[in-house]
Design an enzyme around this catalytic site. Structure first.
Site, PDB file in Angstrom:
ATOM      1  N   GLU A  83      27.188 -98.344  39.626  1.00  0.00           N
ATOM      2  CA  GLU A  83      28.547 -97.852  39.901  1.00  0.00           C
ATOM      3  C   GLU A  83      28.482 -97.112  41.228  1.00  0.00           C
ATOM      4  O   GLU A  83      28.034 -95.967  41.285  1.00  0.00           O
ATOM      5  CB  GLU A  83      28.991 -96.875  38.798  1.00  0.00           C
ATOM      6  N   GLU A 102      31.441-100.023  33.030  1.00  0.00           N
ATOM      7  CA  GLU A 102      31.382 -98.923  32.073  1.00  0.00           C
ATOM      8  C   GLU A 102      32.721 -98.917  31.343  1.00  0.00           C
ATOM      9  O   GLU A 102      33.729 -99.376  31.854  1.00  0.00           O
ATOM     10  CB  GLU A 102      31.123 -97.595  32.796  1.00  0.00           C
ATOM     11  N   VAL A 142      25.942 -96.159  47.753  1.00  0.00           N
ATOM     12  CA  VAL A 142      25.461 -97.532  47.973  1.00  0.00           C
ATOM     13  C   VAL A 142      23.992 -97.560  48.405  1.00  0.00           C
ATOM     14  O   VAL A 142      23.195 -98.313  47.821  1.00  0.00           O
ATOM     15  CB  VAL A 142      26.365 -98.281  48.982  1.00  0.00           C
TER      16      VAL A 142
HETATM   17  N1  LIG Z   1      31.177 -95.819  41.465  1.00  0.00           N
HETATM   18  C1  LIG Z   1      31.050 -94.657  40.860  1.00  0.00           C
HETATM   19  O1  LIG Z   1      31.248 -94.605  39.657  1.00  0.00           O
HETATM   20  C2  LIG Z   1      30.659 -93.447  41.643  1.00  0.00           C
HETATM   21  C3  LIG Z   1      30.095 -93.492  42.874  1.00  0.00           C
HETATM   22  N2  LIG Z   1      29.712 -92.349  43.537  1.00  0.00           N
HETATM   23  C4  LIG Z   1      29.153 -92.410  44.895  1.00  0.00           C
HETATM   24  O2  LIG Z   1      28.050 -91.505  44.998  1.00  0.00           O
HETATM   25  C5  LIG Z   1      28.041 -90.816  46.243  1.00  0.00           C
HETATM   26  C6  LIG Z   1      27.958 -89.326  46.095  1.00  0.00           C
HETATM   27  O3  LIG Z   1      27.141 -88.959  45.066  1.00  0.00           O
HETATM   28  P1  LIG Z   1      25.640 -88.469  45.301  1.00  0.00           P
HETATM   29  O4  LIG Z   1      25.287 -87.768  44.056  1.00  0.00           O
HETATM   30  O5  LIG Z   1      25.497 -87.744  46.596  1.00  0.00           O
HETATM   31  O6  LIG Z   1      24.910 -89.875  45.465  1.00  0.00           O
HETATM   32  P2  LIG Z   1      23.378 -90.208  45.620  1.00  0.00           P
HETATM   33  O7  LIG Z   1      23.310 -91.667  45.682  1.00  0.00           O
HETATM   34  O8  LIG Z   1      22.750 -89.408  46.672  1.00  0.00           O
HETATM   35  O9  LIG Z   1      22.716 -89.678  44.273  1.00  0.00           O
HETATM   36  C7  LIG Z   1      23.082 -90.167  43.028  1.00  0.00           C
HETATM   37  C8  LIG Z   1      21.944 -89.954  42.065  1.00  0.00           C
HETATM   38  O10 LIG Z   1      20.822 -90.731  42.454  1.00  0.00           O
HETATM   39  C9  LIG Z   1      19.654 -89.932  42.506  1.00  0.00           C
HETATM   40  N3  LIG Z   1      18.744 -90.493  43.490  1.00  0.00           N
HETATM   41  C10 LIG Z   1      18.687 -90.231  44.828  1.00  0.00           C
HETATM   42  N4  LIG Z   1      17.722 -90.966  45.408  1.00  0.00           N
HETATM   43  C11 LIG Z   1      17.144 -91.699  44.435  1.00  0.00           C
HETATM   44  C12 LIG Z   1      16.090 -92.649  44.405  1.00  0.00           C
HETATM   45  N5  LIG Z   1      15.422 -92.989  45.502  1.00  0.00           N
HETATM   46  N6  LIG Z   1      15.775 -93.217  43.228  1.00  0.00           N
HETATM   47  C13 LIG Z   1      16.450 -92.919  42.109  1.00  0.00           C
HETATM   48  N7  LIG Z   1      17.446 -92.011  42.063  1.00  0.00           N
HETATM   49  C14 LIG Z   1      17.797 -91.411  43.215  1.00  0.00           C
HETATM   50  C15 LIG Z   1      20.188 -88.566  42.846  1.00  0.00           C
HETATM   51  O11 LIG Z   1      19.262 -87.577  42.517  1.00  0.00           O
HETATM   52  C16 LIG Z   1      21.438 -88.517  42.002  1.00  0.00           C
HETATM   53  O12 LIG Z   1      21.136 -88.207  40.660  1.00  0.00           O
HETATM   54  C17 LIG Z   1      29.280 -91.233  46.938  1.00  0.00           C
HETATM   55  O13 LIG Z   1      28.954 -92.098  47.972  1.00  0.00           O
HETATM   56  C18 LIG Z   1      30.125 -91.941  45.885  1.00  0.00           C
HETATM   57  O14 LIG Z   1      30.862 -92.954  46.389  1.00  0.00           O
HETATM   58  C19 LIG Z   1      29.864 -91.159  42.938  1.00  0.00           C
HETATM   59  C20 LIG Z   1      30.423 -91.055  41.709  1.00  0.00           C
HETATM   60  C21 LIG Z   1      30.889 -92.179  40.982  1.00  0.00           C
END
Ligand SMILES: NC(=O)C1=CN([C@@H]2O[C@H](COP(=O)(O)OP(=O)(O)OC[C@H]3O[C@@H](n4cnc5c(N)ncnc54)[C@H](O)[C@@H]3O)[C@@H](O)[C@H]2O)C=CC1
Ligand SMILES: C[N+](C)(C)CCCC(=O)O
Length: 504
Positions: free
Chosen positions: A264, A478, A244
């Site tokens: 998502e 999606e 989030v």
């Molecule tokens: N609703 C869904 O389909 C899904 C949600 N999640 C959520 O994601 C979290 C875990 O996954 P993480 O990979 O640790 O999440 P994250 O939000 O840290 O990273 C997700 C992606 O965003 C990129 N990112 C990070 N900071 C950014 C910025 N400032 N600007 C643009 N891109 C940036 C990261 O490099 C990564 O590729 C959990 O909280 C989970 O709930 C995970 C998978 C599926």
């Protein structure tokens, strides 16, 4: 690709090293321009370094976007039937290489091979599904007075960006690229810096299938690279999967140039188990809702509300089955739970379990670091799957997304009460209900505030059905037909058949 990466049949956990470049644009793998800021990527099952991830800077991002744009100009002018044929070929190649891709996914992500194979199957199914839709894109004809008429055209957006999370690296790349490409767009995809290895295989497969060079590009990097993509003027849309807080930033950055956005995000989904359920199925459903991919699944049903009368039987059965989940080497066929993505993630999840204990929850099983007997796995990020009893709605473990194998069980008495409690969350990704009463099942589905409600099952996601969140779990969808709307725009063409009736 170098044979070392594809030569996987004899590969066992703890042996692979990836040295090939992981960026892809202009129809080929591209070496990182700078070796600075490299980040080690770990094999979760062993803690060993699998490769280095070199983040792309602004010049590289620019090149990838230019490459994607030139491909978009060709691809968007092709007949939908022709795009479909190429996408079907890509789906076929993925099917052919399924076991290899799955193996690499396991080595990089830590999930069990049994799950990874399903993930790759879902990926090609998604591409096949949207291939089938590519030729069906059409507008509408509208009759107007005086013989005039209008028609609408469904047009591509341009270069779309996909930003992925670590939990389904290849599948997320497919879920985003398939509808994007079907609609005539190009995509630049940035995987999670922790799972950079498999997206480039998808890029190679699309190329082999015959897409114009640059149509699906991969740039590696973390937050900085992601933010370059979200700010880039050449990008029409950002589709993001992740947490989030990052999702909010993506939306904010995209707002500066009014890019389309799909988010998502995370969840804390409720699973409601009524006393009239088929208990064995409900127990299996609760396990499916919590323990896939070591619990690192956004739509997991981690708040398990069980009607008080059946609580003892439910807990007995769920704990019995949780205790025997085989945790260990994710490349072995018998393993059902592998390693979490990283040491910090493991520590975070274990800290949530400790916090839960402090707040009064009772650990019925698991919740500890797990050290497999195989010496090569000693440095892996394993933990035993955990069931928490005695939970209350205000506890941290019930309110926050843990993203690990931790199920919180809560008693309830009435339908009205449990719906209210289930909806008392800022998230709204998924939900589930187990009952044999069909009216109750549909009534509960209607009243739960979530993008998906599973009745008498959990966490199945056929590509034909839309997937996405309510509330802070995001927006846009999606999969399913509707996603075409999120990757295209409607042009209205108004046609005059008579003279201009000017007011001036
Ligand atoms: N609703 C869904 O389909 C899904 C949600 N999640 C959520 O994601 C979290 C875990 O996954 P993480 O990979 O640790 O999440 P994250 O939000 O840290 O990273 C997700 C992606 O965003 C990129 N990112 C990070 N900071 C950014 C910025 N400032 N600007 C643009 N891109 C940036 C990261 O490099 C990564 O590729 C959990 O909280 C989970 O709930 C995970 C998978 C599926
Ligand atoms: C495949 N499924 C439904 C278990 C999870 C997909 C959503 C995600 O990326 O976490």
């Amino acid at each position: 690709m170098e044979p070392s990466t594809l030569d996987l049949p004899g590969t066992v956990t703890g042996t692979m090293v990836v040295t090939e470049p992981l960026n892809f644009w202009g129809g080929q793998r591209v070496k990182p321009r700078q070796q600075a800021n490299a980040e080690p990527v770990f094999e979760p099952a062993t803690g060993r370094v699998l490769c280095q991830m070199f983040p792309c800077g602004s010049e590289e991002v620019d090149e990838a976007i230019k490459s994607a744009h030139s491909a978009y100009l060709k691809w968007s002018k092709m007949a939908g039937m022709e795009r479909a044929r190429i996408m079907l070929e890509a789906a076929r190649i993925i099917r052919e290489k399924r076991d290899t891709i799955a193996k690499l996914e396991v080595i990089n992500n830590g999930k069990s091979i049994t799950e990874a194979v399903v993930d790759i199957d879902v990926a090609w199914q998604c591409i096949e599904y949207y291939a089938g839709m590519a030729a069906t894109l059409a507008g509408q004809h509208v009759q107007l007075p005086g013989g005039a008429f209008a028609y609408t055209r469904r047009e591509a957006l341009g270069v779309c960006v996909g930003i992925g999370a670590f939990n389904y690296p290849f599948q997320i790349a497919a879920w985003k690229s398939a509808p994007a490409l079907a609609c005539g767009n190009a995509m630049v995809f940035k995987p999670s810096p922790m799972t950079p290895v498999t997206a480039v295989l998808l890029a190679e497969i699309y190329k082999e299938a015959g897409v114009p060079e640059g149509l699906f590009c991969v740039v590696q990097g973390g937050a900085d690279t992601g933010s370059l993509l979200c700010h880039h003027p050449g990008v029409a849309k950002v589709s993001f999967t992740g947490s989030v807080p990052t999702g909010k930033k993506v939306m904010e950055m995209s707002a500066k140039s009014v890019k389309h956005v799909t988010l998502e995000l995370g969840g804390k989904s409720p699973l409601l188990i009524f006393k009239d359920c088929e208990l064995e199925n409900a127990v299996k459903g609760a396990l499916m809702a919590n323990f896939l991919t070591q619990g690192q699944v956004c739509c997991n049903g981690t708040r398990v509300y069980v009607q008080r009368e059946i609580m003892p039987q439910f807990l007995e059965e769920v704990v019995k089955r949780t205790k025997v989940i085989p945790v260990g080497d994710p490349l072995l066929d018998d393993t059902r739970m592998g390693a979490l993505i990283s040491k910090p993630q493991l520590d975070k999840v274990l800290a949530y379990v400790n916090q839960a204990k402090k707040e009064g929850a009772r650990v019925l099983c698991g919740g500890d670091p797990f050290v497999p007997s195989d010496p090569k796995l000693k440095g892996g990020y394993f933990m035993s799957p955990c069931v928490l009893d005695n939970c209350r709605d205000e506890m941290t473990c019930v309110k926050e997304e843990i993203f690990g194998p931790v199920m919180s069980v809560l008693p309830f008495d009435t339908e009205e009460e449990v719906i209210k409690r289930a909806n008392n969350s800022p998230f709204g990704l998924a939900s589930g209900v187990f009952t044999r009463d069909i009216s109750r099942a549909h009534r509960v589905a209607e009243n739960l505030q979530a993008g998906t409600c599973f009745i008498n099952n959990y966490n199945i996601s056929p590509v034909e059905v839309p997937f996405g969140g309510y509330k802070m779990s995001g927006f846009g969808r999606e999969n399913g037909q509707v996603t075409i709307e999120y990757y295209s725009q409607l042009k209205t063409v108004v046609v005059e058949m008579g003279d201009v009736d000017s007011l001036f």
